[in-house]
Enzyme design. Structure first.
Site, PDB file in Angstrom:
ATOM      1  N   ASN A  32       0.821  -1.221   0.000  1.00  0.00           N
ATOM      2  CA  ASN A  32       0.000   0.000   0.000  1.00  0.00           C
ATOM      3  C   ASN A  32       0.855   1.271   0.000  1.00  0.00           C
ATOM      4  OD1 ASN A  32       0.952   0.163   2.578  1.00  0.00           O
ATOM      5  ND2 ASN A  32      -1.025  -0.143   3.603  1.00  0.00           N
ATOM      6  N   GLY A  36       6.472   1.802   2.106  1.00  0.00           N
ATOM      7  CA  GLY A  36       7.340   1.336   1.030  1.00  0.00           C
ATOM      8  C   GLY A  36       7.527   2.383  -0.065  1.00  0.00           C
ATOM      9  N   PHE A  72       5.397 -10.015   4.112  1.00  0.00           N
ATOM     10  CA  PHE A  72       6.161  -9.020   4.885  1.00  0.00           C
ATOM     11  C   PHE A  72       5.271  -7.898   5.427  1.00  0.00           C
ATOM     12  CE2 PHE A  72       9.218 -10.626   1.763  1.00  0.00           C
ATOM     13  CZ  PHE A  72      10.321 -10.886   2.553  1.00  0.00           C
ATOM     14  N   ALA A  74       3.403  -5.285   7.173  1.00  0.00           N
ATOM     15  CA  ALA A  74       3.067  -5.144   8.602  1.00  0.00           C
ATOM     16  C   ALA A  74       3.552  -3.796   9.099  1.00  0.00           C
ATOM     17  CB  ALA A  74       3.767  -6.245   9.406  1.00  0.00           C
ATOM     18  N   ASN A  75       3.033  -3.416  10.272  1.00  0.00           N
ATOM     19  CA  ASN A  75       3.669  -2.362  11.060  1.00  0.00           C
ATOM     20  C   ASN A  75       4.720  -3.062  11.908  1.00  0.00           C
ATOM     21  OD1 ASN A  75       1.682  -0.789   9.999  1.00  0.00           O
ATOM     22  ND2 ASN A  75       0.696  -0.296  11.929  1.00  0.00           N
ATOM     23  N   SER A  76       5.891  -2.459  12.061  1.00  0.00           N
ATOM     24  CA  SER A  76       6.980  -3.262  12.633  1.00  0.00           C
ATOM     25  C   SER A  76       7.890  -2.521  13.611  1.00  0.00           C
ATOM     26  CB  SER A  76       7.821  -3.844  11.500  1.00  0.00           C
ATOM     27  OG  SER A  76       8.409  -2.807  10.765  1.00  0.00           O
ATOM     28  N   TYR A 140       3.845  -5.192  19.359  1.00  0.00           N
ATOM     29  CA  TYR A 140       4.327  -5.657  18.049  1.00  0.00           C
ATOM     30  C   TYR A 140       4.624  -7.156  18.092  1.00  0.00           C
ATOM     31  CZ  TYR A 140       7.967  -6.542  14.535  1.00  0.00           C
ATOM     32  OH  TYR A 140       8.735  -7.083  13.539  1.00  0.00           O
ATOM     33  N   ARG A 220      22.043  -6.395  20.330  1.00  0.00           N
ATOM     34  CA  ARG A 220      21.220  -6.997  19.289  1.00  0.00           C
ATOM     35  C   ARG A 220      22.098  -7.807  18.331  1.00  0.00           C
ATOM     36  NH1 ARG A 220      18.071  -5.715  22.360  1.00  0.00           N
ATOM     37  NH2 ARG A 220      16.174  -4.478  22.209  1.00  0.00           N
ATOM     38  N   ASP A 284      11.824  -2.396  24.989  1.00  0.00           N
ATOM     39  CA  ASP A 284      13.097  -2.961  24.518  1.00  0.00           C
ATOM     40  C   ASP A 284      13.656  -4.015  25.475  1.00  0.00           C
ATOM     41  OD1 ASP A 284      13.582  -1.670  22.125  1.00  0.00           O
ATOM     42  OD2 ASP A 284      14.752  -0.045  23.019  1.00  0.00           O
TER      43      ASP A 284
HETATM   44  N1  LIG Z   1      13.505  -4.600   9.953  1.00  0.00           N
HETATM   45  C1  LIG Z   1      13.745  -5.531  10.866  1.00  0.00           C
HETATM   46  O1  LIG Z   1      14.789  -5.515  11.531  1.00  0.00           O
HETATM   47  C2  LIG Z   1      12.770  -6.646  11.092  1.00  0.00           C
HETATM   48  C3  LIG Z   1      13.097  -7.641  12.034  1.00  0.00           C
HETATM   49  C4  LIG Z   1      12.175  -8.660  12.288  1.00  0.00           C
HETATM   50  C5  LIG Z   1      11.009  -8.751  11.560  1.00  0.00           C
HETATM   51  N2  LIG Z   1      10.713  -7.796  10.636  1.00  0.00           N
HETATM   52  C6  LIG Z   1       9.466  -7.933   9.871  1.00  0.00           C
HETATM   53  O2  LIG Z   1       9.802  -7.950   8.482  1.00  0.00           O
HETATM   54  C7  LIG Z   1       8.772  -7.345   7.719  1.00  0.00           C
HETATM   55  C8  LIG Z   1       9.373  -6.261   6.836  1.00  0.00           C
HETATM   56  O3  LIG Z   1      10.039  -5.320   7.637  1.00  0.00           O
HETATM   57  P1  LIG Z   1      10.735  -4.041   6.978  1.00  0.00           P
HETATM   58  O4  LIG Z   1      11.771  -3.569   7.911  1.00  0.00           O
HETATM   59  O5  LIG Z   1      11.072  -4.337   5.567  1.00  0.00           O
HETATM   60  O6  LIG Z   1       9.516  -3.012   7.042  1.00  0.00           O
HETATM   61  P2  LIG Z   1       9.009  -1.943   5.967  1.00  0.00           P
HETATM   62  O7  LIG Z   1       8.113  -1.019   6.687  1.00  0.00           O
HETATM   63  O8  LIG Z   1      10.171  -1.374   5.225  1.00  0.00           O
HETATM   64  O9  LIG Z   1       8.175  -2.837   4.954  1.00  0.00           O
HETATM   65  C9  LIG Z   1       6.834  -3.201   5.176  1.00  0.00           C
HETATM   66  C10 LIG Z   1       6.078  -2.929   3.899  1.00  0.00           C
HETATM   67  O10 LIG Z   1       4.724  -3.353   4.055  1.00  0.00           O
HETATM   68  C11 LIG Z   1       3.870  -2.368   3.519  1.00  0.00           C
HETATM   69  N3  LIG Z   1       2.590  -2.504   4.231  1.00  0.00           N
HETATM   70  C12 LIG Z   1       2.358  -2.324   5.559  1.00  0.00           C
HETATM   71  N4  LIG Z   1       1.072  -2.563   5.845  1.00  0.00           N
HETATM   72  C13 LIG Z   1       0.473  -2.913   4.675  1.00  0.00           C
HETATM   73  C14 LIG Z   1      -0.852  -3.271   4.319  1.00  0.00           C
HETATM   74  N5  LIG Z   1      -1.829  -3.326   5.231  1.00  0.00           N
HETATM   75  N6  LIG Z   1      -1.109  -3.571   3.027  1.00  0.00           N
HETATM   76  C15 LIG Z   1      -0.141  -3.502   2.096  1.00  0.00           C
HETATM   77  N7  LIG Z   1       1.137  -3.171   2.364  1.00  0.00           N
HETATM   78  C16 LIG Z   1       1.442  -2.869   3.648  1.00  0.00           C
HETATM   79  C17 LIG Z   1       4.569  -1.037   3.761  1.00  0.00           C
HETATM   80  O11 LIG Z   1       4.165  -0.025   2.884  1.00  0.00           O
HETATM   81  C18 LIG Z   1       6.033  -1.443   3.533  1.00  0.00           C
HETATM   82  O12 LIG Z   1       6.417  -1.288   2.189  1.00  0.00           O
HETATM   83  C19 LIG Z   1       7.740  -6.830   8.714  1.00  0.00           C
HETATM   84  O13 LIG Z   1       6.705  -7.775   8.792  1.00  0.00           O
HETATM   85  C20 LIG Z   1       8.515  -6.787  10.023  1.00  0.00           C
HETATM   86  O14 LIG Z   1       7.670  -6.975  11.126  1.00  0.00           O
HETATM   87  C21 LIG Z   1      11.564  -6.738  10.390  1.00  0.00           C
HETATM   88  O1  LIG Z   2      17.948   6.049  17.864  1.00  0.00           O
HETATM   89  C1  LIG Z   2      18.074   4.912  18.342  1.00  0.00           C
HETATM   90  C2  LIG Z   2      17.463   3.774  17.743  1.00  0.00           C
HETATM   91  C3  LIG Z   2      17.637   2.549  18.371  1.00  0.00           C
HETATM   92  N1  LIG Z   2      18.365   2.423  19.508  1.00  0.00           N
HETATM   93  C4  LIG Z   2      18.540   1.102  20.130  1.00  0.00           C
HETATM   94  O2  LIG Z   2      19.137   0.268  19.174  1.00  0.00           O
HETATM   95  C5  LIG Z   2      18.661  -1.085  19.293  1.00  0.00           C
HETATM   96  C6  LIG Z   2      18.080  -1.495  17.964  1.00  0.00           C
HETATM   97  O3  LIG Z   2      16.897  -0.718  17.743  1.00  0.00           O
HETATM   98  P1  LIG Z   2      16.120  -0.687  16.339  1.00  0.00           P
HETATM   99  O4  LIG Z   2      17.097  -0.524  15.228  1.00  0.00           O
HETATM  100  O5  LIG Z   2      15.023   0.318  16.483  1.00  0.00           O
HETATM  101  O6  LIG Z   2      15.558  -2.161  16.217  1.00  0.00           O
HETATM  102  P2  LIG Z   2      14.663  -2.992  17.245  1.00  0.00           P
HETATM  103  O7  LIG Z   2      13.794  -2.141  18.065  1.00  0.00           O
HETATM  104  O8  LIG Z   2      15.572  -3.946  17.971  1.00  0.00           O
HETATM  105  O9  LIG Z   2      13.685  -3.776  16.276  1.00  0.00           O
HETATM  106  C7  LIG Z   2      14.085  -4.310  15.012  1.00  0.00           C
HETATM  107  O10 LIG Z   2      14.450  -5.630  15.215  1.00  0.00           O
HETATM  108  C8  LIG Z   2      13.419  -6.469  15.713  1.00  0.00           C
HETATM  109  C9  LIG Z   2      13.988  -7.868  15.875  1.00  0.00           C
HETATM  110  O11 LIG Z   2      14.957  -7.896  16.902  1.00  0.00           O
HETATM  111  C10 LIG Z   2      12.277  -6.434  14.711  1.00  0.00           C
HETATM  112  O12 LIG Z   2      11.255  -7.271  15.102  1.00  0.00           O
HETATM  113  C11 LIG Z   2      11.759  -5.021  14.494  1.00  0.00           C
HETATM  114  O13 LIG Z   2      10.755  -5.040  13.479  1.00  0.00           O
HETATM  115  C12 LIG Z   2      12.896  -4.165  14.052  1.00  0.00           C
HETATM  116  O14 LIG Z   2      12.464  -2.805  13.964  1.00  0.00           O
HETATM  117  C13 LIG Z   2      17.616  -1.042  20.413  1.00  0.00           C
HETATM  118  O15 LIG Z   2      18.218  -1.468  21.586  1.00  0.00           O
HETATM  119  C14 LIG Z   2      17.230   0.438  20.535  1.00  0.00           C
HETATM  120  O16 LIG Z   2      16.876   0.809  21.843  1.00  0.00           O
HETATM  121  C15 LIG Z   2      18.965   3.524  20.090  1.00  0.00           C
HETATM  122  O17 LIG Z   2      19.618   3.426  21.124  1.00  0.00           O
HETATM  123  N2  LIG Z   2      18.802   4.750  19.481  1.00  0.00           N
END
Ligand SMILES: NC(=O)c1ccc[n+]([C@@H]2O[C@H](COP(=O)([O-])OP(=O)(O)OC[C@H]3O[C@@H](n4cnc5c(N)ncnc54)[C@H](O)[C@@H]3O)[C@@H](O)[C@H]2O)c1
Ligand SMILES: O=c1ccn([C@@H]2O[C@H](COP(=O)(O)OP(=O)(O)O[C@H]3O[C@H](CO)[C@@H](O)[C@H](O)[C@H]3O)[C@@H](O)[C@H]2O)c(=O)[nH]1
Length: 330
Positions: A32, A36, A72, A74-76, A140, A220, A284
Site C-alpha cells: 500500500n 514502502g 512481509f 506489517a507495522n513493525s 508488536y 542486538r 526494549d
Molecule cells: N527490519 C527488521 O529488523 C525486522 C526484524 C524482524 C522482523 N521484521 C518484519 O519484516 C517485515 C518487513 O520489515 P521491513 O523492515 O522491511 O519493514 P518496511 O516497513 O520497510 O516494509 C513493510 C512494507 O509493508 C507495507 N505494508 C504495511 N502494511 C500494509 C498493508 N496493510 N497492506 C499492504 N502493504 C502494507 C509497507 O508499505 C512497507 O512497504 C515486517 O513484517 C517486520 O515486522 C523486520
Molecule cells: O535512535 C536509536 C534507535 C535505536 N536504539 C537502540 O538500538 C537497538 C536497535 O533498535 P532498532 O534498530 O530500532 O531495532 P529494534 O527495536 O531492535 O527492532 C528491530 O528488530 C526487531 C527484531 O529484533 C524487529 O522485530 C523489528 O521489526 C525491528 O524494527 C535497540 O536497543 C534500541 O533501543 C537507540 O539506542 N537509538
C-alpha cells in the site's frame, strides 16, 4: 507459477523480491506504499493496495497462478507499537487474517511469514532457541505471535503450510547498490547513526545505558538483509519439497551493543558521530541473540555477510549514494 510478495516495496520485502526474481521466480508485489517505495519495486509486477482489501486479493489470486505467498506487510516498530497497540492489531493481525482467509479460499497452500525476535520478549537464556518461551514485551511482538498461531491452526485445519522466520535485526543493503533502507521517519539504529555521519542529524540518542549488559546499552544480533532474502528462497524450497511447516530464527549468533554499533560506524565512515545517552525506550529487551542452528540444519541457510563491518559498509554505500533515500514524492 508466481509468488505473491506482500510488503514487497518495503526494506526487506524489496530485497527478497529482487533475490527471488534473480533466481528465476515470477514475483507479484502487493504494497500500500504506507512505508514502502514504488522505486524499490524495480520492474516487478506491482499492485498498489492494502492487505485488508479482499477484492484486490481476489483479483491477484484470480489473474495470476499464485503458488505461494511471502508475507512481509506489517507495522513493525517496537516503540510505536507500545504507543499505538490497536493500529498494530488492526494492520498485522486483521491484515494477515484477510490474507490467510483469501489464500484458503483460493487454494494457495504455502506461506513464508516475517516473524521476529520480538516474539520471545526477555529471553530466558542466550542464544535464543526456537523452543524457548515466547513472552513478548511489546504489542508488536504479540501481534506477530498471534499470526504465527493463526498459521499453526490453519495448517491443521486447512493444510496451509507455513514457515515463520523470526528475524533478528535486519541491516545492510543490496551489495550492488540497487536497493537500500529508507524509512520515513527512520527509527532503526544503523540508518540513524549513518544519517548523523552524513550530517543529516546532530547526534545519535542511545536509549538507555543502565541495562544489564557489558557497557549498559542494549545488545542486538544484526543480520544482513540479503542473507534474510536468501532464507526466504530456501524456506519456499523447503515447503515445496517437504510440505512441512516450521519456525526458524535468523541471526548471526553474535551480539553488538548500541555503543559498539556506533563505534563500528565511526570506523567505517571516518566521522565523529556524537552520541547522547537518553532514557530507555519502552518495550526494549536488554539482549537478543539468535541461535540459527535449526535454519542452518533444516533450510541449509548460511549467512554470507556475517561480518558487522561488511553489513555497515553496504548500508553506508547506499546512504552515501542515496542521502535522501529513494527521493519519492509521497
Ligand atoms: N527490519 C527488521 O529488523 C525486522 C526484524 C524482524 C522482523 N521484521 C518484519 O519484516 C517485515 C518487513 O520489515 P521491513 O523492515 O522491511 O519493514 P518496511 O516497513 O520497510 O516494509 C513493510 C512494507 O509493508 C507495507 N505494508 C504495511 N502494511 C500494509 C498493508 N496493510 N497492506 C499492504 N502493504 C502494507 C509497507 O508499505 C512497507 O512497504 C515486517 O513484517 C517486520 O515486522 C523486520
Ligand atoms: O535512535 C536509536 C534507535 C535505536 N536504539 C537502540 O538500538 C537497538 C536497535 O533498535 P532498532 O534498530 O530500532 O531495532 P529494534 O527495536 O531492535 O527492532 C528491530 O528488530 C526487531 C527484531 O529484533 C524487529 O522485530 C523489528 O521489526 C525491528 O524494527 C535497540 O536497543 C534500541 O533501543 C537507540 O539506542 N537509538
Amino acid at each position: 507459477m508466481a509468488i505473491l510478495v506482500t510488503g514487497g516495496a518495503g526494506y526487506i520485502g524489496s530485497h527478497t523480491a529482487l533475490f527471488l526474481r534473480e533466481k528465476g521466480e515470477e514475483v507479484i508485489i502487493l504494497d500500500n506504499l504506507q512505508k514502502g517505495h514504488a522505486k524499490a519495486v524495480l520492474d516487478a509486477t506491482f499492485y498498489k493496495g492494502d492487505l485488508s482489501n479482499e477484492s484486490i486479493l481476489d483479483e491477484i489470486f484470480t489473474k495470476h497462478t499464485i503458488d505461494s505467498v511471502v508475507h512481509f506487510a506489517a507495522n513493525s516498530l517496537v516503540g510505536e507499537s507500545v504507543e499505538k497497540p490497536l493500529e498494530y492489531y488492526e494492520n498485522n493481525v486483521l491484515g494477515s487474517y484477510t490474507l490467510v482467509k483469501k489464500m484458503v479460499e483460493h487454494g494457495v497452500k504455502k506461506i513464508v511469514f516475517s516473524s521476529t525476535a520480538a516474539t520471545y520478549g526477555e529471553p530466558k537464556s542466550i542464544p535464543i532457541l526456537e523452543d524457548d518461551p515466547t513472552v513478548p514485551t511489546n504489542p508488536y511482538g504479540e501481534t506477530k505471535l498471534a499470526i504465527e498461531k493463526m498459521l499453526k491452526w490453519s495448517d491443521q485445519a486447512y493444510g496451509l503450510k507455513s514457515v515463520c522466520l523470526r528475524y533478528f535485526n535486519a541491516a545492510g543493503a543490496d551489495p550492488s547498490g540497487r536497493l537500500g533502507e529508507d524509512h520515513e521517519p527512520e527509527t532503526h539504529l544503523i540508518p540513524i547513526v549513518l544519517q548523523v555521519a552524513l550530517g543529516k542529524r546532530d547526534s545519535i540518542k542511545i536509549f538507555g545505558d543502565d541495562y544489564p549488559t557489558g557497557d549498559g546499552s542494549c545488545v542486538r544480533d544484526y543480520i544482513h538483509v540479503m542473507d534474510l532474502a536468501e532464507a526466504h528462497y530456501l524456506a519456499l524450497k523447503k515447503l515445496e519439497t517437504t510440505k512441512e511447516s516450521g519456525i526458524y530464527n535468523l541471526g548471526n549468533g553474535k551480539g553488538f551493543s548500541v555503543k559498539e554499533v556506533i563505534e563500528v560506524c565511526r570506523k567505517i565512515t571516518k566521522k565523529d558521530i556524537p552520541a547522547v545517552i537518553v532514557p530507555r525506550r519502552p518495550g526494549d529487551p536488554a539482549v537478543l541473540i539468535a541461535s540459527s542452528n535449526k535454519a542452518q540444519q533444516q533450510l541449509g541457510w548460511f549467512p554470507r555477510y556475517a561480518d558487522l563491518e561488511e553489513i555497515i559498509t553496504h548500508a553506508w554505500n547506499w546512504h552515501q549514494t542515496n542521502p535522501n533515500g529513494y527521493s519519492e514524492e509521497k
